[in-house]
Scaffold this motif. Structure first.
Motif, PDB file in Angstrom:
ATOM      1  N   VAL A 225      37.549   9.970  51.643  1.00 33.41           N
ATOM      2  CA  VAL A 225      37.666  11.430  51.583  1.00 33.41           C
ATOM      3  C   VAL A 225      38.290  11.596  50.074  1.00 33.41           C
ATOM      4  CG1 VAL A 225      38.575  13.583  52.381  1.00 33.41           C
ATOM      5  CG2 VAL A 225      37.819  12.035  53.776  1.00 33.41           C
TER       6      VAL A 225
ATOM      7  N   THR B  26      30.155  12.765  54.227  1.00 30.94           N
ATOM      8  CA  THR B  26      31.239  12.767  54.813  1.00 30.94           C
ATOM      9  C   THR B  26      31.228  11.517  56.015  1.00 30.94           C
ATOM     10  OG1 THR B  26      30.485  14.392  56.352  1.00 30.94           O
ATOM     11  CG2 THR B  26      31.943  15.149  54.749  1.00 30.94           C
TER      12      THR B  26
ATOM     13  N   ARG C 284      36.265  15.595  59.604  1.00 30.46           N
ATOM     14  CA  ARG C 284      35.332  15.149  58.623  1.00 30.46           C
ATOM     15  C   ARG C 284      34.042  16.207  58.786  1.00 30.46           C
ATOM     16  NH1 ARG C 284      33.841   8.872  58.046  1.00 30.46           N
ATOM     17  NH2 ARG C 284      34.918   8.717  60.114  1.00 30.46           N
TER      18      ARG C 284
ATOM     19  N   LEU D 126      35.112  19.152  57.020  1.00 33.06           N
ATOM     20  CA  LEU D 126      34.745  19.190  55.782  1.00 33.06           C
ATOM     21  C   LEU D 126      33.036  19.180  55.234  1.00 33.06           C
ATOM     22  CD1 LEU D 126      35.964  18.396  52.671  1.00 33.06           C
ATOM     23  CD2 LEU D 126      35.610  15.851  53.318  1.00 33.06           C
ATOM     24  N   ALA D 127      32.532  18.757  56.125  1.00 30.73           N
ATOM     25  CA  ALA D 127      30.981  19.052  55.960  1.00 30.73           C
ATOM     26  C   ALA D 127      30.722  20.290  55.927  1.00 30.73           C
ATOM     27  CB  ALA D 127      29.995  18.045  57.145  1.00 30.73           C
TER      28      ALA D 127
END
Length: 213
Positions: A103, A52, A72, A75-76
């Protein structure tokens, strides 16, 4: 339910991040929640940080991050336990064009090994990363197909809008003679709307015919 949740990674639209935690501290906390510790936790955090691209903000409090970096980090945490299924709500919301590309590339790469469900209002995202699209209106599924199939259903697929400076009726006649053209409508005083026959691309044929005359 617990066994199922262990195999799912989830990124809600408003990613729940504790504002006073640093990005690194938050991921360490998530690793602990997921049952990882020691070297395994460190390795998993390092892996998602690389994927990410958030290494530069690991020591910053989450409340100081831009919306894009918060997405991000969110998302991680969804990827940290390497889930079989990812559920992502507006995954590129708030990202700049370069970050969106990164992404989307990551999602495309992971889709070879994971089932990824994306909820989005950004139609270009559907074309960029999805192999199947489901459209829901008023709580009901109204379409379920590949993005290309959904586009082809429209009677405007591959249609062309043209502004003609003069001799608009002459131009209309030229276009109607083309075998790839289904119809030509006078949209405005100086604009023609040209529909494709069979919905195949007609831009080159239309351009060549008009340039020749």
């Amino acid at each position: 339910p617990m066994a199922v949740k262990q195999r799912i990674g989830y990124l809600p639209e408003g990613a729940p991040l504790w504002p006073d935690m640093t990005a690194g501290g938050f991921l360490e906390f998530i690793a602990g929640v997921r049952g990882f510790s020691g070297a395994e936790a460190d390795n998993r955090i390092a892996d998602v940080v690389g994927k990410t691209q958030i290494a530069s903000i690991m020591n910053q409090p989450l409340e100081t991050l831009s919306k894009g970096f918060k997405r991000r980090v969110g998302l991680a945490q969804a990827l940290l336990h390497d889930p079989d299924v990812l559920i992502l709500d507006e995954p590129t919301d708030g990202l700049d064009p370069n970050q969106k590309y990164e992404v989307r590339s990551l999602i495309s790469a992971m889709s070879k090994e994971k089932a990824i469900v994306i909820s989005t209002h950004i139609l270009e995202e559907v074309e960029a990363v999805c192999t199947r699209a489901i459209i829901i209106a008023h709580g009901r599924i109204v379409a379920d197909a590949t993005p290309a199939d959904l586009l082809a259903r429209s009677d405007r697929h591959n249609a062309i809008s043209l502004r003609i400076g003069s001799n608009i009726e002459s131009a209309r006649g030229i276009l109607l003679d083309l075998p790839v053209v289904a119809s030509v409508e006078l949209a405005q005083a100086n604009r023609l709307f040209v529909r494709a026959k069979g919905r195949a691309p007609i831009l080159d044929d239309v351009g060549e015919a008009l340039r020749a005359r």
